[in-house]
Design an enzyme around this catalytic site. Structure first.
Site, PDB file in Angstrom:
ATOM      1  N   HIS A 242      51.636  11.756 -45.382  1.00 40.40           N
ATOM      2  CA  HIS A 242      53.122  12.002 -45.754  1.00 40.40           C
ATOM      3  C   HIS A 242      53.987  10.527 -45.387  1.00 40.40           C
ATOM      4  O   HIS A 242      55.119  10.567 -45.759  1.00 40.40           O
ATOM      5  CB  HIS A 242      53.778  13.123 -45.002  1.00 40.40           C
ATOM      6  CG  HIS A 242      53.692  12.767 -43.178  1.00 40.40           C
ATOM      7  ND1 HIS A 242      52.687  12.735 -42.500  1.00 40.40           N
ATOM      8  CD2 HIS A 242      54.910  12.595 -42.821  1.00 40.40           C
ATOM      9  CE1 HIS A 242      53.080  12.412 -41.462  1.00 40.40           C
ATOM     10  NE2 HIS A 242      54.371  12.176 -41.399  1.00 40.40           N
ATOM     11  N   ASP A 243      53.488   9.621 -45.228  1.00 40.50           N
ATOM     12  CA  ASP A 243      54.028   8.345 -44.799  1.00 40.50           C
ATOM     13  C   ASP A 243      53.704   7.169 -45.610  1.00 40.50           C
ATOM     14  O   ASP A 243      54.175   6.225 -45.621  1.00 40.50           O
ATOM     15  CB  ASP A 243      53.533   8.070 -43.085  1.00 40.50           C
ATOM     16  CG  ASP A 243      54.206   8.738 -42.078  1.00 40.50           C
ATOM     17  OD1 ASP A 243      55.276   9.211 -42.444  1.00 40.50           O
ATOM     18  OD2 ASP A 243      53.952   8.534 -41.189  1.00 40.50           O
TER      19      ASP A 243
ATOM     20  N   ASP B 299      51.804  19.819 -35.479  1.00 38.48           N
ATOM     21  CA  ASP B 299      52.120  18.395 -35.113  1.00 38.48           C
ATOM     22  C   ASP B 299      53.067  18.583 -33.961  1.00 38.48           C
ATOM     23  O   ASP B 299      54.011  19.302 -33.772  1.00 38.48           O
ATOM     24  CB  ASP B 299      53.216  18.054 -36.488  1.00 38.48           C
ATOM     25  CG  ASP B 299      53.135  16.720 -36.759  1.00 38.48           C
ATOM     26  OD1 ASP B 299      53.012  15.663 -35.817  1.00 38.48           O
ATOM     27  OD2 ASP B 299      52.817  16.164 -38.023  1.00 38.48           O
TER      28      ASP B 299
ATOM     29  N   GLU C 259      47.885  10.399 -33.419  1.00 44.84           N
ATOM     30  CA  GLU C 259      48.126   9.237 -34.263  1.00 44.84           C
ATOM     31  C   GLU C 259      48.426   8.213 -33.422  1.00 44.84           C
ATOM     32  O   GLU C 259      49.391   7.971 -32.557  1.00 44.84           O
ATOM     33  CB  GLU C 259      49.336   9.839 -35.180  1.00 44.84           C
ATOM     34  CG  GLU C 259      49.870   8.930 -35.977  1.00 44.84           C
ATOM     35  CD  GLU C 259      51.235   8.610 -36.531  1.00 44.84           C
ATOM     36  OE1 GLU C 259      51.632   8.316 -37.744  1.00 44.84           O
ATOM     37  OE2 GLU C 259      52.253   8.985 -35.723  1.00 44.84           O
TER      38      GLU C 259
ATOM     39  N   ASP D  55      51.915  13.158 -32.726  1.00 51.95           N
ATOM     40  CA  ASP D  55      52.793  11.877 -33.535  1.00 51.95           C
ATOM     41  C   ASP D  55      52.826  10.902 -32.447  1.00 51.95           C
ATOM     42  O   ASP D  55      53.219  10.941 -31.203  1.00 51.95           O
ATOM     43  CB  ASP D  55      54.061  12.709 -33.695  1.00 51.95           C
ATOM     44  CG  ASP D  55      54.907  11.664 -34.583  1.00 51.95           C
ATOM     45  OD1 ASP D  55      54.551  11.543 -35.812  1.00 51.95           O
ATOM     46  OD2 ASP D  55      55.877  11.342 -33.887  1.00 51.95           O
TER      47      ASP D  55
END
Ligand code: TEU
Length: 635
Positions: free
Chosen positions: A411-412, A182, A340, A283
């Site tokens: 994960h969000d 990430d 993302e 990210d």
């Protein structure tokens, strides 16, 4: 074309961002997409929107909107229909997202770690995945569970050390798999050495690494809101200035306009690549270029839920920085990158990922994670008809020179099977449907840990059970507004990102086999039945279905590269099904899905003989059962 307020809605559709934004607006308001094609509506000039909206569309909005319209040369032309996508390893790969804090705890401190992940590499190899994406494992004070990085070149102590990392990487590679990291470079923790140095004052060489605004402590420099609530600014007394944070108060936005900062980021990326990592998930990468610091439009804040977003979700230097990053950091290596990109649409995705443009390999678009007009804090039952609409649009519209990412969970967000149906008895069928679709469409599938178990959501009744900074902030804001604790928890506990972050249930033993200690976050409801060991022992489980779906995809290039041909899309009688063919070099597959919880009629496509190869209910029947999904080989 140069856009002004005299430009018409029809002209707006000729601009990538214009087309995306109008599409989002129509989608979110439930208006038909064809509306702007209407000659009368299409002829309306932008300036008329001020009166038509009763003043909601204001001058500031139109100024930023026209700036966005003028950002690109026009819609990027698509390759001719029938052109084949170029082959690449990352197009054939199935990615598995590991949330390290919650995957497997080898040390017994209640927090997952690298040694725990290493021990599960054989499990992942058995499932058939090719690439692991690790959510952040870098040194961090943990304000946003590691998305607040203190040191990019150090492993967070609870996860282990760089030696543990090298061992994990070697283990992953030994199994023929790859590993991507990430990359969180829109912001750092306020405890990062760069930020500490930057705070020494305006004269410091690192001051320019962050985004500052002059002013006085009583009023922030603009109305931008943090995505996690409250103003997006911190007053920094040592500098007598405000510093920007689009996320939590401890996540300070980096200033990408500073060449020295960009050079440090690329050097850090090369350091990880030289160590052997195979790429990055980036990210909020579309937020790195900011377009000045003017106030955000209240109208857009209403629609998008983020005030100020038009000034940074597609900034003026975004493409330039991504190309530079590719040149300076990625090109010497054989990498895979996925950006993302919240709030960006299909045309922007083309501009970011078209092969000839040399920016990113693919992006995450989020339009399908919640139904139009909903967000993760609104309790509702997810309607799969909307997913069908979304997938049709992207599969048919993206173009063969771009590549889609296929995911339903991360994960969000609350987990998808639980969003689709609150009936636990139907959730496995919903999970299998998602797996069937994910493994038979064009794009790279991303499985989020626990998807392969059809994992459900958790229950958070009291504020002390929450760990997610966003949900905690929301709870506090609601109680500050006078809501009772129970009422505030009804919202925060429903929408919290913690649902997706609960420890992975490995077996029916203590703490589901995740840890010998006390887990940092509670377990998912139903883990006693829904866990890896139980599902591996049951041939009819979601786990076995996932594994078979992955194996099927790997065995047939038609499922990766084949042409996508949807059928029955205009038939009212078959509105409740999602059916398509995938075809390549004479090999052909047919997929049929029931989008509802009721039994529906099975359509009969005109094609050769159908031989079932993957069936969520074991074998097809005369009608399609709730959420049934089947894959057939044709001929
Ligand atoms: O998330 C970015 C983000 O804005 C998400 O909340 C996104 O809008 C949402 O998932 C859409 O449904 C990334 C990380 O994934 C998240 O965990 C971090 O908290 C955030 O960036 C800040 O680094």
């Amino acid at each position: 074309m140069v856009y002004t307020q005299k430009s018409t809605l029809h002209e707006v559709l000729q601009s990538p961002l214009g087309r995306d934004m109008l599409n989002t607006l129509l989608l979110q308001t439930g208006l038909p997409a064809a509306l702007v094609q209407n000659p009368l509506v299409g002829a309306v000039p932008l300036s008329a929107l001020k009166t038509l909206s009763g003043g909601k569309v204001d001058e500031a909005f139109l100024t930023s909107f026209t700036a966005l319209l003028n950002r690109d040369g026009g819609i990027l032309p698509r390759p001719a229909p029938g052109v084949r996508p170029a082959r690449a390893w990352w197009k054939e790969a199935v990615v598995y997202q590991v949330y390290p804090r919650s995957f497997a705890d080898a040390s017994g401190d209640g927090v997952g770690d690298l040694a725990g992940i290493l021990a599960k590499v054989p499990y992942l190899a058995d499932l058939g995945v090719d690439v692991l994406w690790l959510s952040p494992i870098y040194d961090s004070p943990g304000d946003d569970c590691g998305y607040d990085i203190r040191d990019y070149q150090k492993i967070d102590a609870p996860f282990g050390t760089l030696r543990d990392f090298d061992a994990l990487l070697a283990g992953v590679h030994a199994h023929g798999m790859k590993l991507i990291m990430d990359l969180v470079v829109n912001h750092t923790s306020d405890e990062h050495a760069w930020y500490r140095e930057a705070c020494r004052g305006r004269g410091d060489p690192r001051h320019d690494y962050y985004i500052w605004a002059d002013g006085t402590p009583d009023a922030p420099p603009n109305n931008w809101q943090s995505l996690f609530g409250g103003s997006a600014w911190n007053w920094v007394p040592s500098c007598g200035q405000w510093a920007l944070h689009l996320f939590s108060k401890k996540q300070m936005d980096l200033n990408w306009e500073c060449p020295a900062l960009r050079a440090e980021v690329y050097a850090m990326m090369r350091w990880w690549l030289a160590r052997g990592v195979d790429g990055f998930r980036m990210d909020v990468i579309n937020f790195i270029s900011k377009d000045g610091l003017a106030d955000g439009s209240p109208l857009l804040a209403d629609v998008a839920g983020m005030c100020g977003v038009e000034h940074y979700f597609y900034g003026p230097h975004l493409h330039e920085y991504l190309r530079e990053m590719r040149r300076e950091a990625l090109d010497p290596y054989d990498t895979f990158t996925v950006g993302e990109t919240p709030a960006l649409g299909l045309e922007a995705a083309r501009l970011l990922t078209a092969e000839s443009r040399r920016e990113l390999d693919t992006v995450f678009n989020f339009d399908h994670l919640d139904n139009p007009g909903k967000n993760r804090y609104t309790p509702y039952a997810y309607d799969l008809h909307e997913l069908k609409k979304y997938l049709l649009r992207w599969q048919c519209g993206l173009g063969a020179d771009c590549w889609q990412s296929l995911f339903f969970d991360n994960h969000d967000n609350r987990r998808m099977p639980g969003k689709i149906t609150s009936d636990p008895a139907l959730q496995p069928a919903a999970a299998k449907l998602l797996a069937a679709v994910q493994m038979t469409l064009r794009g790279t599938p991303f499985v989020y840990q626990g998807d392969e178990l059809g994992l459900g959501n958790a229950r958070f009744d009291t504020p002390d059970e929450l760990r997610d900074v966003e949900a905690i902030n929301r709870y506090q804001a609601l109680t500050a507004q006078g809501k009772t604790s129970a009422a505030a928890m009804a919202v925060a506990g429903y929408g919290t990102r913690d649902h997706a972050r609960t420890p992975m249930p490995w077996n029916g033993g203590k703490n589901a086999g995740f840890t010998a200690g006390t887990p940092w976050l509670q377990l998912t409801e139903g883990w006693q039945r829904t866990n890896a060991a139980a599902e591996q022992a049951d041939p009819a489980s979601v786990w076995h279905f996932y594994r078979a779906a992955i194996a099927l995809r790997h065995a047939h290039p038609a499922l990766v590269y084949g042409e996508f041909q949807p059928v029955f899309t205009r038939s009212r009688a078959f509105a409740d099904v999602f059916c398509y063919f995938r075809t390549l070099d004479g090999e052909r597959f047919y997929v049929e899905c029931n989008l509802t919880a009721k039994q529906v009629r099975r359509p009969a496509p005109l094609c050769g003989r159908l031989s079932p190869v993957l069936c969520s209910y074991g074998a097809p029947a005369a009608a399609l059962r709730p959420y049934e999904a089947n894959v057939y080989r044709v001929g």
